[in-house]
Design a protein around this motif. Structure first.
Motif, mmCIF file in Angstrom:
data_model
loop_
_atom_site.group_PDB
_atom_site.id
_atom_site.type_symbol
_atom_site.label_atom_id
_atom_site.label_comp_id
_atom_site.label_asym_id
_atom_site.label_seq_id
_atom_site.Cartn_x
_atom_site.Cartn_y
_atom_site.Cartn_z
ATOM 1 N N ILE A 270 47.133 37.960 38.078
ATOM 2 C CA ILE A 270 47.545 38.735 39.235
ATOM 3 C C ILE A 270 48.639 39.692 38.767
ATOM 4 N N TYR A 271 48.528 40.958 39.168
ATOM 5 C CA TYR A 271 49.530 41.961 38.818
ATOM 6 C C TYR A 271 50.210 42.447 40.089
ATOM 7 N N CYS A 272 51.532 42.434 40.072
ATOM 8 C CA CYS A 272 52.300 42.791 41.267
ATOM 9 C C CYS A 272 53.186 43.996 40.966
ATOM 10 N N ALA A 273 53.006 45.075 41.731
ATOM 11 C CA ALA A 273 53.837 46.263 41.572
ATOM 12 C C ALA A 273 55.148 46.049 42.311
ATOM 13 N N CYS A 274 56.206 45.835 41.559
ATOM 14 C CA CYS A 274 57.511 45.498 42.128
ATOM 15 C C CYS A 274 58.531 46.578 41.778
ATOM 16 N N ASP A 275 58.248 47.793 42.250
ATOM 17 C CA ASP A 275 59.106 48.947 42.028
ATOM 18 C C ASP A 275 59.227 49.243 40.529
ATOM 19 N N ALA A 276 60.223 48.745 39.845
ATOM 20 C CA ALA A 276 60.419 49.079 38.437
ATOM 21 C C ALA A 276 59.825 48.039 37.493
ATOM 22 N N ASN A 277 59.109 47.077 38.015
ATOM 23 C CA ASN A 277 58.514 46.022 37.189
ATOM 24 C C ASN A 277 57.096 45.709 37.641
ATOM 25 N N ILE A 278 56.294 45.219 36.696
ATOM 26 C CA ILE A 278 54.997 44.632 37.013
ATOM 27 C C ILE A 278 55.118 43.138 36.752
ATOM 28 N N SER A 279 55.076 42.336 37.802
ATOM 29 C CA SER A 279 55.088 40.885 37.624
ATOM 30 C C SER A 279 53.677 40.431 37.289
ATOM 31 N N VAL A 280 53.543 39.741 36.161
ATOM 32 C CA VAL A 280 52.240 39.278 35.687
ATOM 33 C C VAL A 280 52.153 37.777 35.919
ATOM 34 N N ILE A 281 51.139 37.353 36.684
ATOM 35 C CA ILE A 281 50.989 35.952 37.077
ATOM 36 C C ILE A 281 49.701 35.378 36.501
ATOM 37 N N ASP A 282 49.798 34.195 35.916
ATOM 38 C CA ASP A 282 48.619 33.459 35.449
ATOM 39 C C ASP A 282 48.094 32.617 36.612
ATOM 40 N N ALA A 283 46.814 32.867 36.976
ATOM 41 C CA ALA A 283 46.202 32.146 38.095
ATOM 42 C C ALA A 283 45.030 31.290 37.634
ATOM 43 N N ALA A 284 45.014 30.919 36.346
ATOM 44 C CA ALA A 284 43.888 30.159 35.791
ATOM 45 C C ALA A 284 43.845 28.727 36.315
ATOM 46 N N GLY A 299 59.967 53.509 41.431
ATOM 47 C CA GLY A 299 59.070 54.139 42.381
ATOM 48 C C GLY A 299 57.608 53.806 42.183
ATOM 49 N N ALA A 300 57.271 53.078 41.114
ATOM 50 C CA ALA A 300 55.870 52.680 40.873
ATOM 51 C C ALA A 300 55.588 51.417 41.683
ATOM 52 N N HIS A 301 55.259 51.601 42.956
ATOM 53 C CA HIS A 301 55.136 50.460 43.867
ATOM 54 C C HIS A 301 53.689 50.089 44.179
ATOM 55 N N THR A 302 52.726 50.817 43.622
ATOM 56 C CA THR A 302 51.315 50.467 43.794
ATOM 57 C C THR A 302 50.632 50.457 42.439
ATOM 58 N N LEU A 303 49.542 49.686 42.340
ATOM 59 C CA LEU A 303 48.809 49.581 41.082
ATOM 60 C C LEU A 303 47.390 49.131 41.364
ATOM 61 N N THR A 304 46.566 49.178 40.321
ATOM 62 C CA THR A 304 45.213 48.643 40.393
ATOM 63 C C THR A 304 44.803 48.214 38.993
ATOM 64 N N VAL A 305 43.711 47.446 38.895
ATOM 65 C CA VAL A 305 43.248 46.952 37.601
ATOM 66 C C VAL A 305 41.803 47.384 37.396
ATOM 67 N N ASP A 306 41.493 47.780 36.162
ATOM 68 C CA ASP A 306 40.138 48.161 35.786
ATOM 69 C C ASP A 306 39.412 46.892 35.329
ATOM 70 N N PRO A 307 38.391 46.424 36.064
ATOM 71 C CA PRO A 307 37.733 45.166 35.699
ATOM 72 C C PRO A 307 36.969 45.220 34.376
ATOM 73 N N LYS A 308 36.649 46.420 33.893
ATOM 74 C CA LYS A 308 35.921 46.542 32.625
ATOM 75 C C LYS A 308 36.848 46.395 31.420
ATOM 76 N N THR A 309 37.947 47.133 31.411
ATOM 77 C CA THR A 309 38.871 47.111 30.275
ATOM 78 C C THR A 309 40.027 46.143 30.487
ATOM 79 N N HIS A 310 40.223 45.701 31.736
ATOM 80 C CA HIS A 310 41.323 44.813 32.131
ATOM 81 C C HIS A 310 42.679 45.501 32.045
ATOM 82 N N ALA A 311 42.662 46.826 31.964
ATOM 83 C CA ALA A 311 43.901 47.594 31.949
ATOM 84 C C ALA A 311 44.453 47.745 33.367
ATOM 85 N N VAL A 312 45.764 47.787 33.460
ATOM 86 C CA VAL A 312 46.460 47.992 34.731
ATOM 87 C C VAL A 312 46.947 49.438 34.782
#
Length: 331
Positions: A270-284, A299-312
């Motif tokens: 899980i990736y969380c856009a937290c203003d100046a940080n991306i909190s990365v969570i293991d949900a396995a 100011g980077a408060h939104t994000l998305t993930v590419d399911p093919k490359t797994h890039a955020v």
């Protein structure tokens, strides 16, 4: 390889209290970050804040609502090059439909409909207020649009392009997500600390689930395989909610000021856009675990993930320009 005499000297130093931390003597391998930043992609037109982001997996595109520039930024995920900045008005919410993109114009109170291939505008729907998050019901081919700062979810029939129902919710909405598997909509309500479960066939709320201890829930994501809903509170708490019981099953601390979150089901992150940080969570596992807080941009408060490359991907602006930036997945 340490020699025998060296090991004996280290052990004597530890025993005598000379070396407080044996690892400081032997040495450690620095932990690698779970995301690696790439060079940012310039979005022409000057500085301007972004809002919601999503991926069109079929067409390999990144969509970023560039609200302050009155456009939808569209990027090719295979080349990392900007395709276009499509004029939509103050784009805030954005979602991918069957053959269309739906962009909420917050200023003009309308939803702009774009052809997903050509990016040409094919229609628009007049709304009764400012649009925030948008969800698409792929079974009934309808759009559900949140009333920003209001207490409504509007149900839109794209063809012929009109609002066909209004769902009253108990407070101010944040993110909304449609799950085709359960054929339900899940709506975060930040003023009541709840997720409202909506039946799209009746346009009625059928359940209300507490997100406590997550307060003022913003980001929302569905883990279909494990039957969980992830809801992120702006107080720095992310919760997993069991989709069968509606009860919180796991809690983890994240960085504060979260907005949008994204879930990579293949990598169980899980990736969380937290203003100046991306909190990365293991949900396995059954218990959520914080992997790291990766520095992003103010100011980077939104994000998305590419399911093919797994890039955020994140979007942000500085004093002069606007950017999209890719963070690569690291095992």
């Amino acid at each position: 390889m340490f020699k025998k005499n060296t090991i004996i000297l280290i052990l004597l130093g530890i025993a005598s209290g000379l070396f407080k931390d044996p690892l400081s003597v032997i040495g450690t391998t620095e932990k690698s970050a779970p995301l690696k930043a790439n060079a940012a992609v310039l979005v022409p037109g000057g500085a301007g804040k972004f809002d919601w982001m999503t991926v069109d997996s079929k067409r390999r595109r990144l969509l970023a609502a560039h609200r302050d520039k009155g456009a939808l930024a569209v990027l090719d995920l295979d080349t990392n090059k900007l395709i276009s900045s499509v004029k939509t008005g103050a784009c805030q919410g954005v979602i991918v439909g069957d053959n269309s993109y739906f962009a909420g114009d917050a200023a003009e109170h309308k939803i702009v409909i774009l052809d997903a291939e050509s990016l040409e505008q094919t229609g628009e729907v007049d709304m009764q207020g400012e649009i925030d998050a948008i969800a698409y019901d792929s079974r009934n081919h309808r759009v559900f649009a949140d009333h920003d700062h209001g207490a409504d979810v509007w149900v839109v029939q794209p063809d012929p392009g009109k609002v066909i129902a209004t769902i009253q919710i108990p407070g101010v909405p944040e993110f909304i997500e449609y799950d085709r598997q359960s054929d339900k909509l899940y709506q975060n309500v930040k003023t009541t600390n709840t997720v409202e479960v909506i039946d799209p066939t009746t346009n009625k709320i059928i359940s209300s689930w507490s997100t406590s201890p997550a307060q003022k829930p913003h980001g929302l994501a569905i883990d279909r395989k494990n039957g969980r809903l992830y809801s992120a509170g702006s107080n720095g708490i992310l919760v997993a909610i069991d989709l069968k019981t509606g009860k919180v099953s796991s809690i983890v601390t994240i960085a504060p000021q979260v907005d949008q979150i994204a879930f990579d089901s293949s990598k169980h992150r899980i990736y969380c856009a937290c203003d100046a940080n991306i909190s990365v969570i293991d949900a396995a596992g059954q218990t959520l675990r914080l992997v790291d807080n990766v520095p992003s941009h103010k100011g980077a408060h939104t994000l998305t993930v590419d399911p093919k490359t797994h890039a955020v991907w994140v979007s942000y602006a500085d004093e002069k320009d606007s950017f999209l930036q890719r963070f690569d997945f690291v095992e």
